[in-house]
Design a protein around this motif. Structure first.
Motif, PDB file in Angstrom:
ATOM      1  N   GLN A  84      25.597  38.211  46.444  1.00  0.00           N
ATOM      2  CA  GLN A  84      26.720  39.124  46.082  1.00  0.00           C
ATOM      3  C   GLN A  84      28.108  38.703  46.448  1.00  0.00           C
ATOM      4  OE1 GLN A  84      25.877  42.999  47.631  1.00  0.00           O
ATOM      5  NE2 GLN A  84      27.781  43.705  47.044  1.00  0.00           N
ATOM      6  N   VAL A  85      28.883  38.605  45.561  1.00  0.00           N
ATOM      7  CA  VAL A  85      30.240  38.152  45.501  1.00  0.00           C
ATOM      8  C   VAL A  85      31.287  39.130  45.278  1.00  0.00           C
ATOM      9  CG1 VAL A  85      31.837  36.337  44.709  1.00  0.00           C
ATOM     10  CG2 VAL A  85      29.644  35.838  44.611  1.00  0.00           C
ATOM     11  N   ALA A  86      31.812  39.581  46.491  1.00  0.00           N
ATOM     12  CA  ALA A  86      32.901  40.505  46.536  1.00  0.00           C
ATOM     13  C   ALA A  86      34.179  39.632  46.325  1.00  0.00           C
ATOM     14  CB  ALA A  86      33.031  41.169  47.800  1.00  0.00           C
ATOM     15  N   LEU A  87      35.180  40.183  45.029  1.00  0.00           N
ATOM     16  CA  LEU A  87      36.244  39.266  44.921  1.00  0.00           C
ATOM     17  C   LEU A  87      37.238  40.535  44.543  1.00  0.00           C
ATOM     18  CD1 LEU A  87      36.695  39.245  41.570  1.00  0.00           C
ATOM     19  CD2 LEU A  87      34.407  38.162  41.750  1.00  0.00           C
ATOM     20  N   SER A  88      38.456  39.877  44.254  1.00  0.00           N
ATOM     21  CA  SER A  88      39.444  40.874  43.842  1.00  0.00           C
ATOM     22  C   SER A  88      40.142  39.777  42.910  1.00  0.00           C
ATOM     23  CB  SER A  88      40.469  41.330  44.892  1.00  0.00           C
ATOM     24  OG  SER A  88      41.495  42.250  44.401  1.00  0.00           O
ATOM     25  N   CYS A  89      40.369  40.150  41.587  1.00  0.00           N
ATOM     26  CA  CYS A  89      41.245  39.393  40.570  1.00  0.00           C
ATOM     27  C   CYS A  89      42.049  40.186  39.868  1.00  0.00           C
ATOM     28  CB  CYS A  89      40.178  38.548  39.558  1.00  0.00           C
ATOM     29  SG  CYS A  89      41.000  37.689  38.403  1.00  0.00           S
ATOM     30  N   ALA A  90      43.036  40.046  39.487  1.00  0.00           N
ATOM     31  CA  ALA A  90      44.118  40.889  38.991  1.00  0.00           C
ATOM     32  C   ALA A  90      45.007  40.135  38.457  1.00  0.00           C
ATOM     33  CB  ALA A  90      44.770  41.769  39.881  1.00  0.00           C
ATOM     34  N   GLY A  91      46.235  40.661  37.788  1.00  0.00           N
ATOM     35  CA  GLY A  91      47.383  39.811  37.297  1.00  0.00           C
ATOM     36  C   GLY A  91      48.088  39.161  37.948  1.00  0.00           C
ATOM     37  N   SER A  92      48.436  39.133  39.364  1.00  0.00           N
ATOM     38  CA  SER A  92      49.033  38.439  40.147  1.00  0.00           C
ATOM     39  C   SER A  92      48.364  38.492  41.644  1.00  0.00           C
ATOM     40  CB  SER A  92      50.549  39.078  40.338  1.00  0.00           C
ATOM     41  OG  SER A  92      50.417  40.636  40.936  1.00  0.00           O
ATOM     42  N   GLU A  93      48.711  37.568  42.173  1.00  0.00           N
ATOM     43  CA  GLU A  93      48.308  37.399  43.750  1.00  0.00           C
ATOM     44  C   GLU A  93      48.551  38.600  44.512  1.00  0.00           C
ATOM     45  OE1 GLU A  93      46.246  34.624  45.149  1.00  0.00           O
ATOM     46  OE2 GLU A  93      46.204  34.102  42.991  1.00  0.00           O
ATOM     47  N   GLU A  94      49.443  39.333  44.077  1.00  0.00           N
ATOM     48  CA  GLU A  94      50.078  40.287  45.162  1.00  0.00           C
ATOM     49  C   GLU A  94      49.176  41.640  44.891  1.00  0.00           C
ATOM     50  OE1 GLU A  94      51.731  42.777  47.940  1.00  0.00           O
ATOM     51  OE2 GLU A  94      52.007  40.564  47.653  1.00  0.00           O
ATOM     52  N   GLU A  95      48.899  41.776  43.565  1.00  0.00           N
ATOM     53  CA  GLU A  95      48.086  42.920  42.989  1.00  0.00           C
ATOM     54  C   GLU A  95      46.798  42.604  43.464  1.00  0.00           C
ATOM     55  OE1 GLU A  95      46.917  45.014  38.792  1.00  0.00           O
ATOM     56  OE2 GLU A  95      48.211  43.469  38.591  1.00  0.00           O
ATOM     57  N   ALA A  96      46.416  41.471  43.528  1.00  0.00           N
ATOM     58  CA  ALA A  96      44.827  41.252  43.979  1.00  0.00           C
ATOM     59  C   ALA A  96      44.840  41.369  45.395  1.00  0.00           C
ATOM     60  CB  ALA A  96      44.366  39.831  43.593  1.00  0.00           C
ATOM     61  N   LEU A  97      45.592  41.113  46.044  1.00  0.00           N
ATOM     62  CA  LEU A  97      45.493  41.374  47.565  1.00  0.00           C
ATOM     63  C   LEU A  97      45.896  42.837  47.920  1.00  0.00           C
ATOM     64  CD1 LEU A  97      45.462  40.466  50.494  1.00  0.00           C
ATOM     65  CD2 LEU A  97      48.031  40.085  50.344  1.00  0.00           C
TER      66      LEU A  97
END
Length: 320
Positions: A215-228
């Motif tokens: 199970q892979v929890a991830l955060s992917c978004a349009g920018s590094e800051e938004e993902a964080l």
């Protein structure tokens, strides 16, 4: 190639919305699915906790994918009831349902008011529950006295093939113990060295050749800051230690514990990047470790964009 699955987070979405996400993922080409099984969300911000077992019947009718869920029989659930629920799904949807079992979290299990056992006792209880469920699936009339009690239980609607029991583990110690009796293993993504230790322990404990899921929890978004920001807002418990994850017993306790964490702490338990290639590289490394199914959980709320982007860029890259 590993099968790339979609993780359905009951903590974050109402069941009806989660069903729409599943259908999008199915249409986009994800090859499998799994869901969480919580009574409470980790934090108030997540805001939901639909009943997984009701939802699974609808989900498996709405999508042709295989499904699994992780539960902790023994306190909130009696093992005979989980055996009945799993047998019903396995009978209606042959070959498509697997059941993962773990020792659980007080967040969900303590609602019964029963004392929360220590890890050794929870493991003992879990092993008893697995034996009870397997006996019921074999058609036996089961009575058992131990950390759980069963009296004259028999299942009358049995599937042609019993579902796999997959051991859910976080540590090498638990992975090694589960290797001897589970049909496979599911764990969570972590740093490569730690993940390799879990894999090696499972194999050396008797799991060699058995299926391994991740199970892979991830955060992917349009920018590094938004993902964080999304990771810290939606999934802050990723930065907590395993004993806190198992022993804190309310969303409010988790919020207080997470308040002391820095973004760097959260990033230790979740893959944060706006780069699709970075996610490809991480997942390719997981495949090299021998995981045959990778279930992706993007904690960012824009699931439609995540599904579309990963279907267009990540899934084809991994297929190569």
């Amino acid at each position: 190639m590993a099968l790339i699955g979609y993780h359905c987070s009951h903590e974050q979405y109402p069941p009806s919305q989660l069903l729409r996400h599943l259908q999008l993922a199915t249409e986009a080409g994800f090859g499998a699915a799994m869901c969480s099984d919580h009574f409470h969300p980790w934090t108030e911000q997540q805001g939901n906790s639909g009943f997984a077992w009701s939802w699974l019947g609808a989900a498996m009718q709405a999508s042709p994918l295989s499904f699994g869920t992780v539960c902790a029989p023994g306190q909130r659930y009696h093992p005979a009831i989980i055996a009945q629920a799993a047998a019903t799904l396995a009978g209606m949807f042959p070959g498509r349902f697997w059941l993962a079992v773990g020792s659980g979290e007080a967040l969900n299990e303590s609602i019964t008011g029963a004392p929360w056992p220590d890890k050794a006792q929870r493991n003992q209880r879990l092993r008893e529950c697995v034996d009870v469920m397997r006996a019921l699936w074999s058609g036996e009339t089961v009575s058992h006295e131990g950390m759980v009690s069963v009296r004259n239980a028999r299942l009358y609607s049995l599937p042609a093939t019993a579902p796999l029991i997959i051991g859910a583990c976080l540590s090498p110690e638990t992975a090694r113990w589960m290797g001897g009796w589970a049909d496979g293993m599911v764990t969570v993504a972590q740093d490569p060295d730690s993940l390799r230790k879990v894999v090696d322990a499972f194999r050396s404990g008797g799991g060699e050749g058995k299926p391994m899921y991740l199970q892979v929890a991830l955060s992917c978004a349009g920018s590094e800051e938004e993902a964080l920001q999304a990771a810290c807002r939606e999934w802050p418990q990723a930065g907590l230690q395993s004993d806190e994850l198992s022993d804190l017993d309310s969303p409010q306790d988790f919020a207080r514990a997470a308040a002391r964490l820095r973004p760097a702490d959260v990033a230790t338990g979740i893959r944060i990047s706006s780069s699709l290639q970075q996610h490809v590289d991480w997942l390719a490394s997981d495949m090299e470790l021998g995981f045959e199914r990778l279930y992706l959980h993007n904690v960012h709320r824009d699931q439609a964009s995540f599904i579309a982007q990963f279907a267009e860029h990540v899934l084809p890259a991994l297929a190569k």
